[in-house]
Design a protein around this motif. Structure first.
Motif, PDB file in Angstrom:
ATOM      1  N   GLN A 294       0.413  -1.291  -0.054  1.00 58.88           N
ATOM      2  CA  GLN A 294       0.478   0.239   0.252  1.00 58.88           C
ATOM      3  C   GLN A 294       0.921   0.976   0.031  1.00 58.88           C
ATOM      4  OE1 GLN A 294      -3.251   2.567   2.608  1.00 58.88           O
ATOM      5  NE2 GLN A 294      -3.155  -0.071   2.842  1.00 58.88           N
TER       6      GLN A 294
ATOM      7  N   LEU B   7       3.545   8.835   4.155  1.00 59.85           N
ATOM      8  CA  LEU B   7       4.539   8.279   5.182  1.00 59.85           C
ATOM      9  C   LEU B   7       5.605   7.627   4.730  1.00 59.85           C
ATOM     10  CD1 LEU B   7       1.331   6.445   7.197  1.00 59.85           C
ATOM     11  CD2 LEU B   7       2.112   8.766   7.044  1.00 59.85           C
ATOM     12  N   ILE B   8       6.519   8.209   4.084  1.00 58.99           N
ATOM     13  CA  ILE B   8       7.525   8.114   3.288  1.00 58.99           C
ATOM     14  C   ILE B   8       8.711   8.563   4.040  1.00 58.99           C
ATOM     15  CG2 ILE B   8       7.281   8.478   0.846  1.00 58.99           C
ATOM     16  CD1 ILE B   8       9.007  11.130   2.030  1.00 58.99           C
ATOM     17  N   PHE B   9       9.839   7.642   4.314  1.00 63.47           N
ATOM     18  CA  PHE B   9      10.728   7.637   5.575  1.00 63.47           C
ATOM     19  C   PHE B   9      11.351   9.231   5.390  1.00 63.47           C
ATOM     20  CE2 PHE B   9       9.585   3.321   5.538  1.00 63.47           C
ATOM     21  CZ  PHE B   9       8.771   3.191   6.195  1.00 63.47           C
ATOM     22  N   PRO B  10      11.353  10.121   5.523  1.00 66.24           N
ATOM     23  CA  PRO B  10      11.954  11.080   5.648  1.00 66.24           C
ATOM     24  C   PRO B  10      13.405  11.451   6.041  1.00 66.24           C
ATOM     25  CG  PRO B  10      10.750  11.546   7.751  1.00 66.24           C
ATOM     26  CD  PRO B  10      10.634  10.163   7.088  1.00 66.24           C
ATOM     27  N   GLU B  11      14.149  10.735   7.077  1.00 64.13           N
ATOM     28  CA  GLU B  11      15.416  10.731   7.308  1.00 64.13           C
ATOM     29  C   GLU B  11      16.268   9.790   6.401  1.00 64.13           C
ATOM     30  OE1 GLU B  11      16.055  10.824  11.267  1.00 64.13           O
ATOM     31  OE2 GLU B  11      15.052  12.764  11.268  1.00 64.13           O
ATOM     32  N   HIS B  12      15.672   9.080   5.863  1.00 66.28           N
ATOM     33  CA  HIS B  12      16.271   7.329   5.083  1.00 66.28           C
ATOM     34  C   HIS B  12      16.347   8.334   3.304  1.00 66.28           C
ATOM     35  CE1 HIS B  12      14.041   4.825   8.267  1.00 66.28           C
ATOM     36  NE2 HIS B  12      15.211   4.228   7.850  1.00 66.28           N
TER      37      HIS B  12
ATOM     38  N   ARG C 273       8.227   2.743  -3.429  1.00 66.01           N
ATOM     39  CA  ARG C 273       8.804   1.815  -2.061  1.00 66.01           C
ATOM     40  C   ARG C 273       6.996   0.745  -2.692  1.00 66.01           C
ATOM     41  NH1 ARG C 273       7.434   4.619   3.657  1.00 66.01           N
ATOM     42  NH2 ARG C 273       5.489   4.730   2.403  1.00 66.01           N
TER      43      ARG C 273
ATOM     44  N   GLU D 124      14.729   0.711  -0.967  1.00 69.41           N
ATOM     45  CA  GLU D 124      15.021  -0.168  -0.380  1.00 69.41           C
ATOM     46  C   GLU D 124      14.283  -1.449   0.888  1.00 69.41           C
ATOM     47  OE1 GLU D 124      19.149   0.093   1.084  1.00 69.41           O
ATOM     48  OE2 GLU D 124      19.964   0.111  -0.498  1.00 69.41           O
ATOM     49  N   ILE D 125      13.661  -0.694   1.476  1.00 66.42           N
ATOM     50  CA  ILE D 125      12.280  -0.542   2.926  1.00 66.42           C
ATOM     51  C   ILE D 125      11.021  -1.435   2.534  1.00 66.42           C
ATOM     52  CG2 ILE D 125      12.182  -0.361   4.908  1.00 66.42           C
ATOM     53  CD1 ILE D 125      13.304   2.410   5.700  1.00 66.42           C
TER      54      ILE D 125
ATOM     55  N   GLN E  88       7.616  13.056  -3.366  1.00 68.15           N
ATOM     56  CA  GLN E  88       7.060  12.097  -2.842  1.00 68.15           C
ATOM     57  C   GLN E  88       5.732  10.859  -2.855  1.00 68.15           C
ATOM     58  OE1 GLN E  88       6.816  13.414   1.632  1.00 68.15           O
ATOM     59  NE2 GLN E  88       7.984  15.236   1.645  1.00 68.15           N
TER      60      GLN E  88
ATOM     61  N   TYR F  17      11.619  -4.985   1.980  1.00 69.35           N
ATOM     62  CA  TYR F  17      12.177  -5.047   2.956  1.00 69.35           C
ATOM     63  C   TYR F  17      12.589  -7.138   3.084  1.00 69.35           C
ATOM     64  CZ  TYR F  17      12.686  -6.227   8.369  1.00 69.35           C
ATOM     65  OH  TYR F  17      13.220  -6.220   9.616  1.00 69.35           O
ATOM     66  N   LEU F  18      11.039  -7.122   2.946  1.00 66.92           N
ATOM     67  CA  LEU F  18      11.040  -9.086   2.696  1.00 66.92           C
ATOM     68  C   LEU F  18      11.418 -10.064   1.784  1.00 66.92           C
ATOM     69  CD1 LEU F  18       7.227  -8.791   4.286  1.00 66.92           C
ATOM     70  CD2 LEU F  18       9.107  -9.575   5.735  1.00 66.92           C
TER      71      LEU F  18
ATOM     72  N   GLY G 290      13.269  13.410   2.605  1.00 61.94           N
ATOM     73  CA  GLY G 290      12.345  14.521   3.495  1.00 61.94           C
ATOM     74  C   GLY G 290      11.899  15.954   2.443  1.00 61.94           C
TER      75      GLY G 290
ATOM     76  N   GLU H 150      17.310   4.032   0.358  1.00 65.45           N
ATOM     77  CA  GLU H 150      17.327   3.205   1.263  1.00 65.45           C
ATOM     78  C   GLU H 150      15.362   3.242   1.602  1.00 65.45           C
ATOM     79  OE1 GLU H 150      20.122   3.956   5.270  1.00 65.45           O
ATOM     80  OE2 GLU H 150      18.774   5.584   4.773  1.00 65.45           O
TER      81      GLU H 150
END
Ligand SMILES: Nc1ncnc2c1ncn2[C@@H]1O[C@H](COP(=O)(O)OP(=O)(O)O)[C@@H](O)[C@H]1O
Ligand SMILES: [Mg+2]
Lengths: 239, 299
Positions: A85, A91-96, A152, A103-104, A145, A107-108, A138, A100
């Motif tokens: 989803q 909700l992206i990871f702002p500091e990655h 992602r 990559e997340i 984004q 993850y699986l 971010g 990355e």
């Protein structure tokens, strides 16, 4: 399209405390489709996606994905089954970094070579992400984004991709870019459930749609039927 | 050089050496505070007890003849495992019950371990065997012991390992993702519960390491030993910016140094008050801490 749906939602009810947000929603999504759920703010669109993804537990009803019941599974297990989803608010990871974040998304997965191909796939869909791959996410613009959120989610190699209002807050030209990408993803074989308030953009790409009004489906039909329906026209197309 | 000035510099140097040593201990404990806060927004006031547990695991292994090479990692492991159990039994069931419930549970857990310790091993201080023979190196009027050097180097090594773990491994990437947003992390397929357990483990293992190092340094341990260092490490974490890992390291170091400078030059009776003075000042001036960013714009 096969006869049995890829995803079936039956008699879904969701409560937030005393608020009865979804009352008795039925949905079917077949392999290869783009299906849209249209509804105004607060209609319950995100709640349905959250329930499918396992982030919210329904109070009643069943959700079946390829004959497997999703009710009660934790969200991370549902990703593993093949549903990812791009959530509301991105909700992206702002500091990655952008890289990355992608990559997340994978993850699986362990299939390194295919992951590399999927990086190329995402960069092909959204070339801007490639230019910015080393930047913290971010620092991206709103449109970028959203591209990242979709990219992602694709990195999980989903069978079913859930998109929660991808056009929200974007300039028309960016909406065009994003919806072109959505169509291409679908052409390459990914089934898509697209939640939107922007009915015009959504119905242009969707095969079928459901109209959701305060937690219940009030109308359903093919994309073409809905786009010419008076109720839809009045409520969403500003006609 | 003026003799008085020379002695001032000797004093200053000595306070810095002692401050960095003490600050290393605070930093090791503060790291766990800040990591756990970063991932579930819980101020784990029982964290000081993991440090105490580490010290006792190390102590019992050493007095039964184990070498430090065994006792030290075992203390880290022991503290880590206890923390994982506590997270599972105490914090996980109330994760969504609100901050007050979490805070009260943390304080209760802290008291539980303090009294459990007193009830089982006794309240009297125990002498941590001096397994490392103390050697002092002098320079003018300044002194540094081999144990101080060991504490400082061990702390640096553990911090480098932690930095590598958090920034360059798959699980570290997942830890950072979970600390941003649990739902977003779950949507990536990350099992947030596992990552939270792991974070408790790592944080407590660092505190356990600090417990053994303090045993070696002061040669005495007791069940209440986690209370004051735990509170001070909390201050250190806030000072550096709660939730920010390098901030905890910096905050610990700054707190250790300031404490030693103030007590050395000025008010030796107020050692324990300094940390809380710092806490009040930082909360008034810059609640986000030394390394805290000013509130990020929401996109
Ligand atoms: N976490 C929540 N707690 C309480 N009520 C909620 C929560 N999330 C959504 N709601 C309510 O549920 C209804 C549906 O919300 P939502 O699914 O977000 O709608 P949409 O995505 O269509 O805008 C709204 O009335 C909303 O206020
Ligand atoms: Mg919504």
């Amino acid at each position: 399209m096969s006869d049995t749906p890829l995803l079936t939602v039956k008699g879904l009810h969701v409560h937030y405390g005393a608020i009865h947000a979804i009352h008795g929603v039925d949905l079917e999504i077949f392999s290869g489709e783009i299906v849209t759920i249209l509804g105004s703010n607060g209609a319950g669109k995100s709640t349905i996606l959250r329930s499918i993804s396992g982030l919210t537990s329904p109070s009643a009803g069943t959700i079946l994905f390829q004959k497997q019941k999703l009710n009660g599974l934790k969200a991370n297990r549902i990703v593993k089954l093949g549903i990812s989803q791009a959530p509301e608010g991105r909700l992206i990871f702002p500091e990655h970094t952008v890289l990355e974040n992608l990559e997340i998304g994978a993850y699986l997965r362990r299939d390194r070579e295919e992951i590399c191909q999927d990086f190329e796939y995402v960069y092909h869909l959204f070339p801007k992400l490639k230019d910015r791959s080393k930047q913290p996410a971010g620092t991206l613009s709103g449109g970028e984004q959203q591209m990242l959120a979709i990219g992602r989610a694709l990195m999980a190699k989903p069978k079913l991709l859930l998109l929660d209002e991808p056009s929200l807050g974007l300039a028309p030209i960016l909406v065009g870019t994003i919806f072109k990408a959505i169509e291409e993803v679908n052409r390459r074989g990914t089934t898509i459930l697209l939640v939107e308030q922007n009915a015009f953009a959504a119905l242009k790409v969707a095969h079928r749609g459901y109209v959701l009004t305060t937690g219940a489906v009030t109308l359903t039909g093919s994309g073409d039927e809905l786009i010419s329906n008076d109720q839809v026209k009045n409520a969403y197309l500003g006609a | 050089m003026n003799e008085e000035l020379l002695y001032f510099f000797y004093d200053l140097g000595q306070y810095l050496i002692n401050g960095i040593t003490q600050g290393s201990i605070y930093a090791l404990i503060a790291l766990g505070y800040t990591m756990v806060y970063g991932i579930i927004k819980l101020i784990n006031f029982a964290h000081g007890e993991f440090y105490m547990i580490g010290a006792f695991v190390g102590y019992y292994l050493v007095i039964s003849g184990a070498s430090l090479w065994i006792a030290f990692p075992a203390a880290m492991l022991g503290a880590g495992v206890v923390a994982v159990i506590i997270e599972r039994l105490v914090y996980r069931p109330i994760r969504h019950a609100g901050r007050i419930a979490a805070l009260i549970s943390a304080l209760g857990t802290s008291l539980f371990f303090q009294y459990l310790g007193q009830g089982t091993v006794g309240a009297d201080p125990k002498t941590f065997p001096p397994v490392i023979e103390e050697i002092s190196y002098e320079w003018g009027e300044m002194m540094i012991s081999n144990i101080q050097i060991i504490i400082i180097i061990t702390t640096i090594v553990l911090m480098l390992v932690l930095r590598w773990l958090v920034s360059s491994t798959r699980i570290g990437m997942a830890m950072r993702a979970v600390s941003f947003n649990h739902d977003a992390a779950e949507l990536m397929g990350i099992d947030t519960n596992k990552i939270i357990s792991f974070t408790f483990f790592v944080g407590a293992a660092l505190a356990g390491a600090a417990g053994v190092l303090v045993g070696l340094y002061y040669n005495t341990i007791e069940p209440m030993m986690g209370l004051m260092p735990g509170l001070k490490a909390f201050v250190a974490a806030v000072l550096g910016g709660i939730g920010i890992i390098p901030g905890a390291a910096l905050g610990g170091l700054v707190l250790g140094i300031v404490e030693n400078l103030v007590t050395g030059f000025w008010a030796s009776n107020y050692r324990d008050a300094i940390a809380f003075g710092i806490l009040i000042i930082i909360l008034l001036i810059k609640p986000t801490g030394l390394m805290g960013k000013n509130i990020r714009e929401k996109v």
